[in-house]
Structure formats: structure tokens, C-alpha cells
Scaffold this motif. Structure first.
Motif, PDB file in Angstrom:
ATOM      1  N   SER A 155      -1.294  -4.778   2.498  1.00  0.00           N
ATOM      2  CA  SER A 155      -2.645  -5.266   2.718  1.00  0.00           C
ATOM      3  C   SER A 155      -2.625  -6.765   2.465  1.00  0.00           C
TER       4      SER A 155
ATOM      5  N   ILE B 246       3.953  -0.795   4.317  1.00  0.00           N
ATOM      6  CA  ILE B 246       2.576  -1.046   4.706  1.00  0.00           C
ATOM      7  C   ILE B 246       1.969  -1.949   3.636  1.00  0.00           C
TER       8      ILE B 246
ATOM      9  N   ARG C  76      -4.475  -4.211   6.960  1.00  0.00           N
ATOM     10  CA  ARG C  76      -3.208  -3.516   6.680  1.00  0.00           C
ATOM     11  C   ARG C  76      -2.226  -3.793   7.812  1.00  0.00           C
TER      12      ARG C  76
ATOM     13  N   VAL D  94       0.832  -1.194   0.000  1.00  0.00           N
ATOM     14  CA  VAL D  94       0.000   0.000   0.000  1.00  0.00           C
ATOM     15  C   VAL D  94       0.872   1.252   0.000  1.00  0.00           C
TER      16      VAL D  94
END
Length: 69
Positions: free
Chosen positions: A51, A49, A56, A41
């Protein structure tokens, strides 16, 4: 390629987890399994980060380099 190098907002499938058995177990506990779909992400400082399974999760770059897609 390691997850650290993956394109943003593109879905990948995990093909391999690297590291010691303890590291692999830690990744598995966070939901990272071979065959799971994952998407980067964003990148922020020393974290990535991602998903995975609708959640997340922030992982350090060192761990991201042990997740191969």
C-alpha cells in the motif's frame, strides 16, 4: 532493508531505490519515491502487495528487493 523483508502491516519510509535508471524510473512511475510511506499488505508467490499513497500495488520480489526502507 529491502521491502521484501519488511514486516506485514507495518508502515515504513522509503530511504533508497536501487537498480538501473530505467528501474528507478519505473518505480517512480508507480509512486515509489524516497520519503514515501509504504506498507507490505501481503506476500503471494512471487509478488508483494504493498500500500502506497492509499493505493495497493503488486510488485515482483525482484523489484521489492530494490526498494529500501
Amino acid at each position: 532493508m529491502p521491502l521484501q523483508l519488511a514486516d506485514l502491516e507495518k508502515e515504513y519510509e522509503i530511504i533508497r531505490l536501487g537498480g538501473s535508471p530505467d528501474v528507478k524510473q519505473h518505480l517512480a512511475d508507480m509512486g515509489f519515491h524516497v520519503g514515501a510511506k509504504v506498507m507490505v499488505v501481503s506476500r503471494s508467490g512471487s509478488s508483494v502487495i504493498v500500500s502506497i499513497k492509499g493505493v495497493r500495488v503488486a510488485v515482483g520480489k525482484e523489484l521489492a528487493n530494490k526498494i529500501f526502507v
